[in-house]
Design a protein around this motif. Structure first.
Motif, PDB file in Angstrom:
ATOM      1  N   GLU A 157      34.108  34.193  42.431  1.00  0.00           N
ATOM      2  CA  GLU A 157      35.237  35.092  42.673  1.00  0.00           C
ATOM      3  C   GLU A 157      35.875  34.811  44.028  1.00  0.00           C
ATOM      4  OE1 GLU A 157      33.994  39.103  42.270  1.00  0.00           O
ATOM      5  OE2 GLU A 157      33.567  38.937  40.111  1.00  0.00           O
ATOM      6  N   VAL A 158      37.190  35.023  44.073  1.00  0.00           N
ATOM      7  CA  VAL A 158      37.922  34.885  45.334  1.00  0.00           C
ATOM      8  C   VAL A 158      37.713  36.160  46.146  1.00  0.00           C
ATOM      9  CG1 VAL A 158      40.179  34.612  46.401  1.00  0.00           C
ATOM     10  CG2 VAL A 158      39.647  33.384  44.286  1.00  0.00           C
ATOM     11  N   GLU A 159      37.333  36.011  47.420  1.00  0.00           N
ATOM     12  CA  GLU A 159      37.080  37.157  48.287  1.00  0.00           C
ATOM     13  C   GLU A 159      37.972  37.077  49.523  1.00  0.00           C
ATOM     14  OE1 GLU A 159      32.333  37.738  47.119  1.00  0.00           O
ATOM     15  OE2 GLU A 159      32.900  37.051  49.129  1.00  0.00           O
ATOM     16  N   GLU A 160      38.570  38.211  49.881  1.00  0.00           N
ATOM     17  CA  GLU A 160      39.380  38.286  51.088  1.00  0.00           C
ATOM     18  C   GLU A 160      38.539  38.805  52.250  1.00  0.00           C
ATOM     19  OE1 GLU A 160      43.004  40.437  50.758  1.00  0.00           O
ATOM     20  OE2 GLU A 160      43.672  39.355  48.971  1.00  0.00           O
ATOM     21  N   MET A 161      38.777  38.271  53.438  1.00  0.00           N
ATOM     22  CA  MET A 161      38.016  38.687  54.627  1.00  0.00           C
ATOM     23  C   MET A 161      38.787  38.227  55.854  1.00  0.00           C
ATOM     24  SD  MET A 161      35.066  35.884  53.907  1.00  0.00           S
ATOM     25  CE  MET A 161      35.403  35.973  52.145  1.00  0.00           C
ATOM     26  N   ASP A 162      38.318  38.608  57.050  1.00  0.00           N
ATOM     27  CA  ASP A 162      38.981  38.136  58.259  1.00  0.00           C
ATOM     28  C   ASP A 162      38.676  36.652  58.461  1.00  0.00           C
ATOM     29  OD1 ASP A 162      36.707  37.815  60.445  1.00  0.00           O
ATOM     30  OD2 ASP A 162      36.283  39.652  59.322  1.00  0.00           O
ATOM     31  N   LYS A 163      39.470  36.012  59.286  1.00  0.00           N
ATOM     32  CA  LYS A 163      39.393  34.562  59.450  1.00  0.00           C
ATOM     33  C   LYS A 163      38.021  34.105  59.945  1.00  0.00           C
ATOM     34  CE  LYS A 163      41.837  30.653  61.515  1.00  0.00           C
ATOM     35  NZ  LYS A 163      40.629  29.934  61.917  1.00  0.00           N
ATOM     36  N   ASN A 164      37.477  34.787  60.952  1.00  0.00           N
ATOM     37  CA  ASN A 164      36.193  34.356  61.520  1.00  0.00           C
ATOM     38  C   ASN A 164      35.076  34.425  60.492  1.00  0.00           C
ATOM     39  OD1 ASN A 164      37.311  33.838  64.020  1.00  0.00           O
ATOM     40  ND2 ASN A 164      36.895  35.897  64.812  1.00  0.00           N
ATOM     41  N   THR A 165      35.035  35.528  59.718  1.00  0.00           N
ATOM     42  CA  THR A 165      34.010  35.663  58.682  1.00  0.00           C
ATOM     43  C   THR A 165      34.175  34.589  57.627  1.00  0.00           C
ATOM     44  OG1 THR A 165      33.947  38.051  59.055  1.00  0.00           O
ATOM     45  CG2 THR A 165      32.992  37.234  56.995  1.00  0.00           C
ATOM     46  N   ARG A 166      35.417  34.367  57.212  1.00  0.00           N
ATOM     47  CA  ARG A 166      35.687  33.341  56.194  1.00  0.00           C
ATOM     48  C   ARG A 166      35.208  31.970  56.656  1.00  0.00           C
ATOM     49  NH1 ARG A 166      40.672  30.850  54.945  1.00  0.00           N
ATOM     50  NH2 ARG A 166      40.705  30.366  57.183  1.00  0.00           N
ATOM     51  N   ASP A 167      35.529  31.634  57.912  1.00  0.00           N
ATOM     52  CA  ASP A 167      35.145  30.319  58.445  1.00  0.00           C
ATOM     53  C   ASP A 167      33.628  30.182  58.554  1.00  0.00           C
ATOM     54  OD1 ASP A 167      37.805  29.750  58.576  1.00  0.00           O
ATOM     55  OD2 ASP A 167      37.983  30.049  60.745  1.00  0.00           O
ATOM     56  N   LEU A 168      32.950  31.276  58.919  1.00  0.00           N
ATOM     57  CA  LEU A 168      31.482  31.239  59.013  1.00  0.00           C
ATOM     58  C   LEU A 168      30.847  31.024  57.636  1.00  0.00           C
ATOM     59  CD1 LEU A 168      30.763  34.103  61.590  1.00  0.00           C
ATOM     60  CD2 LEU A 168      30.235  31.665  61.875  1.00  0.00           C
ATOM     61  N   TYR A 169      31.381  31.729  56.616  1.00  0.00           N
ATOM     62  CA  TYR A 169      30.845  31.596  55.259  1.00  0.00           C
ATOM     63  C   TYR A 169      31.053  30.177  54.721  1.00  0.00           C
ATOM     64  CZ  TYR A 169      30.061  36.643  54.718  1.00  0.00           C
ATOM     65  OH  TYR A 169      29.600  37.914  54.847  1.00  0.00           O
ATOM     66  N   VAL A 170      32.221  29.636  54.993  1.00  0.00           N
ATOM     67  CA  VAL A 170      32.502  28.268  54.528  1.00  0.00           C
ATOM     68  C   VAL A 170      31.571  27.282  55.227  1.00  0.00           C
ATOM     69  CG1 VAL A 170      34.213  26.416  54.507  1.00  0.00           C
ATOM     70  CG2 VAL A 170      34.895  28.751  53.907  1.00  0.00           C
ATOM     71  N   LYS A 171      31.372  27.485  56.524  1.00  0.00           N
ATOM     72  CA  LYS A 171      30.481  26.601  57.287  1.00  0.00           C
ATOM     73  C   LYS A 171      29.033  26.725  56.804  1.00  0.00           C
ATOM     74  CE  LYS A 171      29.416  25.275  62.041  1.00  0.00           C
ATOM     75  NZ  LYS A 171      29.664  25.563  63.488  1.00  0.00           N
ATOM     76  N   ALA A 172      28.652  27.962  56.404  1.00  0.00           N
ATOM     77  CA  ALA A 172      27.283  28.193  55.926  1.00  0.00           C
ATOM     78  C   ALA A 172      27.071  27.661  54.514  1.00  0.00           C
ATOM     79  CB  ALA A 172      26.963  29.679  55.967  1.00  0.00           C
ATOM     80  N   GLY A 173      28.166  27.351  53.808  1.00  0.00           N
ATOM     81  CA  GLY A 173      28.049  26.786  52.472  1.00  0.00           C
ATOM     82  C   GLY A 173      27.984  27.810  51.354  1.00  0.00           C
ATOM     83  N   THR A 174      28.185  29.112  51.685  1.00  0.00           N
ATOM     84  CA  THR A 174      28.168  30.135  50.620  1.00  0.00           C
ATOM     85  C   THR A 174      29.528  30.273  49.954  1.00  0.00           C
ATOM     86  OG1 THR A 174      28.717  31.901  52.189  1.00  0.00           O
ATOM     87  CG2 THR A 174      26.367  31.432  51.809  1.00  0.00           C
TER      88      THR A 174
END
Length: 420
Positions: free
Chosen positions: A196-213
């Motif tokens: 699913e597509v999830e909306e969030m603030d930029k910092n959280t989004r970047d952390l999740y992408v970096k973490a691979g989730t």
């Protein structure tokens, strides 16, 4: 004698100060035990003399007062929010002037928490259709946190939903005056585990992408809400019957967003309502030329013309919409309705006729004309059934037309289609 008098006065002032502090402590004690009513009563006892107290006692009094009213607000007394806000602001002002801060930090924290509480309560009010209450809470939230102009925007929307147009107008004008824009950037990413597509603030989004989730990060700019604000001001003035102000507001709105065809349509509708049919036709022509291949626009032009009784112009607009989108069901239904409405418009005259030979002849003439119009309406829907054989709205309207015509054979045919 003078010494005695001064001594008596000093004793009196000391007693007053002691009384105030005693009542404040009593209020604190009552509040800790959950008895906000007794706490408020204790504070009321000190209220008349608090202005003569020293700054430290005043700050303490208003800090406790804020806590009492805030407790009442959290327990459901929504009218207690404003006194709580006023009390906490008084604390901050008193200590700022005195240069000593003892209660300011807590007061500021409470004000911040109150903003969140007001917004959450407003969301619940909106869900329960208590729109006026929601609007007031959102506006208070905005006043507590002026940087969060989105609260003022939602306050205006809630007021509109509650049909409190005067209040909505006040809020929209305030949005316009502060230059509210409302544009921004939405950040999103796909949750790998759920897809699913999830909306969030930029910092959280970047952390999740970096973490691979998450993956597939996207940024989407949301448009400015300035055009919507000025458009709603115009629409509300029109709703309130303040036509001169509505026309001026439409001019402002079109200056902000000259490409919004719905503004042109709204202004055209207003000109028709005030009897300026030439301006109405001019604006409708402008609207048509703005988006000649937009079926939704053409449909809206048809709707406005139909509402104004301009059946031929309405039919022309619906047919143009259908040329662009042959499967536009609402355009088909409304095209059929123009014939039915015109036919129904003849019934009053038919019913008013007497039994003379001339009246009977006129009745027969009107009936033929009415039936012909109904038949034209039926033809439109029969054509629609070729591509939409199961559409309930088309079948229902077609059945009603055949019923009005007394065409039992076709009535039963369509009725069976509906039942299937």
């Amino acid at each position: 004698m003078k010494t005695k008098v001064l001594l008596l006065i000093a004793i009196g002032i000391s007693a007053i100060g002691f009384s105030q502090k005693s009542e404040i402590k009593a209020a604190e004690k009552a509040l800790k035990s959950g008895d906000a009513a007794s706490a408020k009563a204790a504070l009321d006892g000190a209220a008349s003399l608090i202005d003569g107290a020293d700054a430290r006692t005043q700050a303490q009094y208003y800090a406790v007062s804020g806590n009492v009213y805030y407790d009442m607000a959290k327990k459901g007394d929504t009218e207690a929010f404003q006194p709580a806000i006023d009390a906490y602001n008084k604390v901050i002002a008193i200590e700022e002037a005195g240069g000593k801060e003892k209660y300011t930090t807590v007061a500021a924290q409470q004000l911040s928490q109150m903003t969140a509480d007001l917004v959450n309560a407003a969301v619940e009010d909106n869900n329960n259709k208590k729109f006026d209450d929601a609007a007031e809470k959102l506006y208070l939230g905005y006043k507590l946190s002026p940087k969060d102009t989105i609260y003022l925007y939602y306050a205006a929307s809630s007021a509109v939903n509650g049909q409190n147009y005067d209040k909505a107008l006040e809020y929209y004008h305030e949005l316009k005056d502060i230059g509210y824009d409302g544009s921004g950037v939405k950040y999103s990413a796909v949750n790998i585990s759920s897809g699913e597509v999830e909306e969030m603030d930029k910092n959280t989004r970047d952390l999740y992408v970096k973490a691979g989730t998450h993956n597939d990060p996207k940024e989407e700019r949301t448009p400015s809400k300035k055009p919507e604000v000025v458009k709603n001001i115009a629409l509300i003035y029109q709703q309130l019957g303040q036509n001169d102000k509505a026309l001026a507001a439409y001019a402002d709105a079109r200056a902000v967003d000259p490409d919004d065809v719905n503004l042109v349509l709204g202004e055209a509708n207003l000109h028709y309502a005030i009897g300026d049919k030439d301006k109405f036709k001019e604006l409708m022509s402008i609207a048509s030329n703005m988006a000649p291949d937009n079926p939704d626009l053409l449909y809206n032009i048809g709707v406005i013309n139909m509402e104004q009784g301009n059946m031929e112009d309405a039919r022309a607009a619906y047919r143009k919409a259908l040329e662009v989108d042959p499967g536009y069901i609402n355009a088909l239904l409304n095209l059929s309705t123009t014939y039915v409405n015109e036919g129904n418009g003849l019934i009053d005259e038919m019913n008013s006729l007497g039994n003379s030979r001339a009246d009977i002849a006129r009745y027969d003439e009107l009936k033929r004309k009415k039936d012909d119009l109904f038949v034209e309406g039926a033809k439109v829907l029969e054509k629609a059934l070729e591509s939409n054989p199961d559409n309930q709205s088309v079948l229902t309207q077609l059945k009603n037309i055949y019923g009005a015509l007394g065409d039992n054979e076709n009535f039963m045919r369509v009725k069976k289609l509906l039942e299937q």
